[in-house]
Design a protein around this motif. Structure first.
Motif, PDB file in Angstrom:
ATOM      1  N   GLY A   1      10.909  10.215  -2.546  1.00  7.00           N
ATOM      2  CA  GLY A   1      10.405   9.147  -1.711  1.00  7.00           C
ATOM      3  C   GLY A   1       8.915   8.995  -1.938  1.00  7.00           C
ATOM      4  N   LEU A   2       8.246   8.351  -0.984  1.00  9.75           N
ATOM      5  CA  LEU A   2       6.801   8.177  -1.046  1.00  9.75           C
ATOM      6  C   LEU A   2       6.124   9.029   0.016  1.00  9.75           C
ATOM      7  CD1 LEU A   2       6.132   4.357  -1.598  1.00  9.75           C
ATOM      8  CD2 LEU A   2       5.806   6.230  -3.223  1.00  9.75           C
ATOM      9  N   SER A   3       4.953   9.529  -0.332  1.00  8.36           N
ATOM     10  CA  SER A   3       4.146  10.325   0.586  1.00  8.36           C
ATOM     11  C   SER A   3       2.739   9.743   0.607  1.00  8.36           C
ATOM     12  CB  SER A   3       4.109  11.780   0.112  1.00  8.36           C
ATOM     13  OG  SER A   3       3.112  12.511   0.788  1.00  8.36           O
ATOM     14  N   PHE A   4       2.164   9.588   1.791  1.00  7.42           N
ATOM     15  CA  PHE A   4       0.773   9.124   1.887  1.00  7.42           C
ATOM     16  C   PHE A   4       0.218   9.491   3.264  1.00  7.42           C
ATOM     17  CE2 PHE A   4       3.497   5.624   3.277  1.00  7.42           C
ATOM     18  CZ  PHE A   4       2.916   5.216   4.469  1.00  7.42           C
ATOM     19  N   TYR A   5      -1.097   9.442   3.358  1.00  7.40           N
ATOM     20  CA  TYR A   5      -1.793   9.661   4.624  1.00  7.40           C
ATOM     21  C   TYR A   5      -2.366   8.340   5.086  1.00  7.40           C
ATOM     22  CZ  TYR A   5      -1.387  14.713   4.146  1.00  7.40           C
ATOM     23  OH  TYR A   5      -0.894  15.993   4.051  1.00  7.40           O
ATOM     24  N   LEU A   6      -2.287   8.102   6.403  1.00  9.20           N
ATOM     25  CA  LEU A   6      -2.740   6.833   6.971  1.00  9.20           C
ATOM     26  C   LEU A   6      -3.664   7.077   8.153  1.00  9.20           C
ATOM     27  CD1 LEU A   6      -0.738   3.608   7.530  1.00  9.20           C
ATOM     28  CD2 LEU A   6      -1.980   4.552   9.472  1.00  9.20           C
ATOM     29  N   PHE A   7      -4.765   6.336   8.201  1.00  9.72           N
ATOM     30  CA  PHE A   7      -5.683   6.346   9.330  1.00  9.72           C
ATOM     31  C   PHE A   7      -5.802   4.911   9.833  1.00  9.72           C
ATOM     32  CE2 PHE A   7      -9.114   8.616  11.579  1.00  9.72           C
ATOM     33  CZ  PHE A   7      -9.785   7.556  12.156  1.00  9.72           C
ATOM     34  N   ALA A   8      -5.711   4.691  11.135  1.00 11.25           N
ATOM     35  CA  ALA A   8      -5.780   3.347  11.709  1.00 11.25           C
ATOM     36  C   ALA A   8      -6.877   3.266  12.747  1.00 11.25           C
ATOM     37  CB  ALA A   8      -4.443   2.969  12.343  1.00 11.25           C
ATOM     38  N   ASP A   9      -7.476   2.077  12.920  1.00 11.63           N
ATOM     39  CA  ASP A   9      -8.519   1.917  13.929  1.00 11.63           C
ATOM     40  C   ASP A   9      -7.967   1.414  15.253  1.00 11.63           C
ATOM     41  OD1 ASP A   9      -7.919  -0.722  13.352  1.00 11.63           O
ATOM     42  OD2 ASP A   9     -10.004  -1.359  13.096  1.00 11.63           O
ATOM     43  N   GLN A  10      -6.632   1.282  15.358  1.00 12.47           N
ATOM     44  CA  GLN A  10      -6.025   0.886  16.620  1.00 12.47           C
ATOM     45  C   GLN A  10      -4.570   1.329  16.644  1.00 12.47           C
ATOM     46  OE1 GLN A  10      -5.335  -3.477  16.918  1.00 12.47           O
ATOM     47  NE2 GLN A  10      -6.259  -3.548  14.877  1.00 12.47           N
ATOM     48  N   THR A  11      -4.022   1.401  17.825  1.00 12.27           N
ATOM     49  CA  THR A  11      -2.643   1.841  17.992  1.00 12.27           C
ATOM     50  C   THR A  11      -1.693   0.644  18.053  1.00 12.27           C
ATOM     51  OG1 THR A  11      -2.810   1.829  20.398  1.00 12.27           O
ATOM     52  CG2 THR A  11      -3.416   3.856  19.269  1.00 12.27           C
ATOM     53  N   ASN A  12      -0.417   0.937  17.895  1.00 12.84           N
ATOM     54  CA  ASN A  12       0.650  -0.053  18.054  1.00 12.84           C
ATOM     55  C   ASN A  12       0.498  -1.250  17.117  1.00 12.84           C
ATOM     56  OD1 ASN A  12       3.102  -0.453  19.402  1.00 12.84           O
ATOM     57  ND2 ASN A  12       2.190  -1.988  20.755  1.00 12.84           N
ATOM     58  N   GLN A  13      -0.062  -1.000  15.929  1.00 10.16           N
ATOM     59  CA  GLN A  13      -0.209  -2.034  14.923  1.00 10.16           C
ATOM     60  C   GLN A  13       0.996  -2.008  13.983  1.00 10.16           C
ATOM     61  OE1 GLN A  13      -2.311  -4.548  13.983  1.00 10.16           O
ATOM     62  NE2 GLN A  13      -0.887  -4.855  12.298  1.00 10.16           N
ATOM     63  N   PRO A  14       1.777  -3.087  13.903  1.00  8.02           N
ATOM     64  CA  PRO A  14       2.910  -3.082  12.973  1.00  8.02           C
ATOM     65  C   PRO A  14       2.429  -3.129  11.529  1.00  8.02           C
ATOM     66  CG  PRO A  14       2.662  -5.243  13.982  1.00  8.02           C
ATOM     67  CD  PRO A  14       1.678  -4.346  14.664  1.00  8.02           C
ATOM     68  N   PHE A  15       3.104  -2.398  10.678  1.00  6.71           N
ATOM     69  CA  PHE A  15       2.824  -2.482   9.251  1.00  6.71           C
ATOM     70  C   PHE A  15       4.105  -2.182   8.494  1.00  6.71           C
ATOM     71  CE2 PHE A  15       2.336   2.021  10.042  1.00  6.71           C
ATOM     72  CZ  PHE A  15       2.765   2.648   8.877  1.00  6.71           C
ATOM     73  N   ASP A  16       4.126  -2.585   7.239  1.00  6.11           N
ATOM     74  CA  ASP A  16       5.284  -2.364   6.394  1.00  6.11           C
ATOM     75  C   ASP A  16       4.861  -1.725   5.079  1.00  6.11           C
ATOM     76  OD1 ASP A  16       5.973  -4.864   8.114  1.00  6.11           O
ATOM     77  OD2 ASP A  16       7.913  -4.185   7.366  1.00  6.11           O
ATOM     78  N   VAL A  17       5.744  -0.913   4.537  1.00  3.74           N
ATOM     79  CA  VAL A  17       5.601  -0.416   3.178  1.00  3.74           C
ATOM     80  C   VAL A  17       6.716  -1.072   2.365  1.00  3.74           C
ATOM     81  CG1 VAL A  17       5.416   1.612   1.697  1.00  3.74           C
ATOM     82  CG2 VAL A  17       4.775   1.765   4.122  1.00  3.74           C
ATOM     83  N   ILE A  18       6.354  -1.721   1.268  1.00  2.00           N
ATOM     84  CA  ILE A  18       7.297  -2.543   0.526  1.00  2.00           C
ATOM     85  C   ILE A  18       7.419  -2.034  -0.907  1.00  2.00           C
ATOM     86  CG2 ILE A  18       7.909  -4.899  -0.152  1.00  2.00           C
ATOM     87  CD1 ILE A  18       5.074  -4.826   2.101  1.00  2.00           C
TER      88      ILE A  18
ATOM     89  N   SER B   1      -8.213  -2.465  10.766  1.00  2.00           N
ATOM     90  CA  SER B   1      -8.341  -1.818   9.463  1.00  2.00           C
ATOM     91  C   SER B   1      -7.391  -0.640   9.379  1.00  2.00           C
ATOM     92  CB  SER B   1      -9.779  -1.326   9.239  1.00  2.00           C
ATOM     93  OG  SER B   1     -10.700  -2.394   9.232  1.00  2.00           O
ATOM     94  N   LEU B   2      -6.879  -0.420   8.184  1.00  2.00           N
ATOM     95  CA  LEU B   2      -6.099   0.769   7.866  1.00  2.00           C
ATOM     96  C   LEU B   2      -6.732   1.433   6.643  1.00  2.00           C
ATOM     97  CD1 LEU B   2      -2.395  -0.532   7.972  1.00  2.00           C
ATOM     98  CD2 LEU B   2      -3.619   0.639   9.810  1.00  2.00           C
ATOM     99  N   TRP B   3      -6.565   2.754   6.560  1.00  2.00           N
ATOM    100  CA  TRP B   3      -6.978   3.479   5.373  1.00  2.00           C
ATOM    101  C   TRP B   3      -5.772   4.269   4.865  1.00  2.00           C
ATOM    102  CZ3 TRP B   3      -9.987   2.436   9.478  1.00  2.00           C
ATOM    103  CH2 TRP B   3     -11.273   1.924   9.247  1.00  2.00           C
ATOM    104  N   ILE B   4      -5.529   4.191   3.568  1.00  2.00           N
ATOM    105  CA  ILE B   4      -4.430   4.913   2.926  1.00  2.00           C
ATOM    106  C   ILE B   4      -5.029   5.879   1.907  1.00  2.00           C
ATOM    107  CG2 ILE B   4      -2.302   4.707   1.592  1.00  2.00           C
ATOM    108  CD1 ILE B   4      -2.117   3.265   4.247  1.00  2.00           C
ATOM    109  N   ASP B   5      -4.520   7.097   1.868  1.00  2.00           N
ATOM    110  CA  ASP B   5      -5.029   8.060   0.888  1.00  2.00           C
ATOM    111  C   ASP B   5      -3.885   8.945   0.392  1.00  2.00           C
ATOM    112  OD1 ASP B   5      -6.856   9.227  -0.770  1.00  2.00           O
ATOM    113  OD2 ASP B   5      -8.066  10.158   0.811  1.00  2.00           O
TER     114      ASP B   5
END
Length: 535
Positions: free
Chosen positions: A394-411, A484-488
């Motif tokens: 599968g996919l593995s990543f780390y995510l940091f967000a500046d707010q909660t309850n924000q919908p997002f998708d990985v495609i 904003s989101l950060w992916i690493d």
């Protein structure tokens, strides 16, 4: 003798004059008058169609009623399996030619209710709907490919893929000569990027589609809604006893805008004036022959050999687990991360590797977005050639967000440029991400086939043909979303039993209507795919 000769010559001249002055036999003239009895009609549409029907906007519903049509309609959420949610060009195969089509058609023919607001001056005469109007919305004018592409081999948002769709559904229409099917072409958009493709495809629908397939009936017709909305002198109407289809060359974008790409009230009213008389003509043409021929089976036109997709080439597995650490430029075989967004709105998106916040190393992928209500934005990565990610679970990543309850998708975009499939994993940011990085491990089976594609909801099982991926942001139904989101540390997951790590569970992400069908990440799936093809 002279007098007899002169009289004889006069008789000959009179005979010839009379014989050759007789009018040549003509086909029966088209009839623009309303039907002589109430006819049941149903319109498959989304928001542009809803505006067009509305008394205070386009006035189509009332105008049809005044022409003896009892009007019903479908909209978001209608029908078995909520088929009403899906009205993009590729979806017409599901409506008319899938294994579930008999169920959908039975519901459609027997629907007698309103799903939009318009005046119905007539009483329901009973029986089934006889006239079926169906229309895709304006994002469907953003077709990839080239204007002269022949029909393709599967349904997709390209000129060739759209031709394939209409050739497929024509086979169903041939089995129902007792129904009149009227294609309403998708309205234009303001962006000129794909305008030439849209013009070429709609010209094909009006002029070539039925002819190329040697279609034998009068139960299929096309109204070029697109053409009517591209300029004040562009028309598709019945005037002076003939059907007129004219346009100014080069005038291929929306001439009647509102605050977005939905046609304005003025454009919608123009379309009503031109369509209703033309529908009457289509109706009488159909009525003249409806009982003359039994249903037939027609074969779609053969696909030219050069359009057939090449045989797949086995790919070597990726030897390393890292997809992108965001430290040293674009991943090999790609042009890097690229933002896409709904340009018809004020939505904005920016994404690139930046320093300042990282899980490891010095940089992470920073995604800044301002997504207006009912809009979309995505940050996508496409590869020059398909990637084999089968060494991962599968996919593995780390995510940091500046707010909660924000919908997002990985495609995930899978297959080949000529045969793409889309798989989506949907989530919300939680309170944990607001405080620190959260680790996501998403196994392949948690990605589900996009709802607008064949086998919707099916689990992803083929990581050997990855052509791209994206992170998508969803506009709320009634509010803008900014953040904003950060992916690493984006990697292939190598845990044999990996699953998504526990996270806070906000209320479930409900499906909701989007303006003109193309929802959360669907527009970018197509836009990104088209961008990949142009490269």
């Amino acid at each position: 003798m002279k007098r007899l000769t002169i009289n004889f010559l006069l008789l000959v001249v009179l005979f010839l004059t009379t014989a050759f002055s007789q009018p040549a036999p003509q086909t029966q003239a088209d009839n623009p008058n309303p039907p002589d009895h109430v006819v049941k009609l149903i319109f498959i549409h989304h928001s542009t169609g809803e505006n067009w029907l509305n008394d205070d906007y386009g006035g189509l519903g009332l105008a049809l009623g005044q022409n003896n049509y009892f009007v019903s309609d479908t909209n978001y959420g209608w029908g078995p399996d909520a088929i009403g949610d899906r009205t993009d060009i590729p979806n017409w195969v599901e409506w008319f030619s899938s294994e579930n089509a008999p169920t959908y058609m039975d519901a459609l023919y027997n629907e007698g209710n309103q799903n939009s607001w318009y005046t119905r001056p007539l009483s329901d005469p009973g029986g089934e709907n006889e006239v079926i109007l169906f229309k895709s919305c304006f994002p469907n004018s953003e077709l990839g490919g080239n204007p002269d592409d022949p029909p393709g081999t599967y349904e997709e948002m390209t000129v060739g893929g759209a031709k394939y769709v209409y050739n497929q559904i024509l086979q169903y229409f041939a089995t129902r000569p007792d129904k009149l099917f009227v294609v309403i072409t998708a309205p234009p958009v303001s962006n000129p990027t794909y305008a030439a493709n849209a013009r070429a495809f709609n010209q094909w629908l009006v002029n070539d589609w039925l002819h190329e397939n040697n279609y034998p009936y009068n139960n299929v017709a096309v109204f070029d809604f697109y053409n009517v909305l591209t300029g004040p002198d562009n028309h598709h109407r019945f005037i002076n006893g003939v059907v007129e289809h004219v346009f100014d060359p080069g005038r291929n974008t929306l001439f009647y805008p509102s605050d977005d790409d939905h046609p304005s009230a003025a454009g919608s009213r123009k379309a009503t004036e031109e369509f209703v008389l033309l529908l009457n003509v289509f109706y009488h043409r159909w009525l003249e022959t409806v009982t003359e021929q039994p249903p037939v089976s027609i074969e779609p036109q053969p696909i030219p050999a050069e359009t057939e997709p090449p045989a797949g080439v086995p790919l070597l597995p990726v030897e390393v687990g890292t997809v992108d650490d965001f430290e040293s430029g674009a991943p090999s075989g790609s042009s890097g991360w690229t933002p896409f967004w709904d340009e018809a709105t004020q939505t904005r998106m920016a994404c690139s590797p930046n320093a300042g916040r990282a899980h490891t190393g010095n940089q992470a992928l920073q995604i800044d977005f301002e997504v207006v209500a009912n809009s979309w934005a995505t940050c996508a990565l496409f590869f020059d050639t398909p990637q084999n990610w089968s060494t991962g679970m599968g996919l593995s990543f780390y995510l940091f967000a500046d707010q909660t309850n924000q919908p997002f998708d990985v495609i995930l975009y899978v297959g080949s440029p000529d045969n793409q499939e889309t798989y989506i994993y949907s989530a919300y940011t939680s309170a944990v991400e607001y405080e620190d990085w959260v680790h996501y491990v998403i196994v392949w089976s948690e990605f589900k086939r996009a709802e607008w594609e064949e086998n919707a909801g099916a689990a992803f099982t083929n990581p050997g043909q990855i052509i791209g991926m994206a992170f998508g942001m969803d506009g709320m139904e009634d509010a803008n979303t900014t953040g904003s989101l950060w992916i690493d540390d984006l990697k292939l997951a190598d845990l044999p039993s990996a699953s998504s790590e526990p996270q806070a569970e906000p209320e479930s992400k409900e499906s909701k209507p989007f303006p003109c069908s193309l929802g959360l990440v669907l527009p970018l799936a197509f836009a990104g795919w088209a961008w990949f093809r142009r490269r």
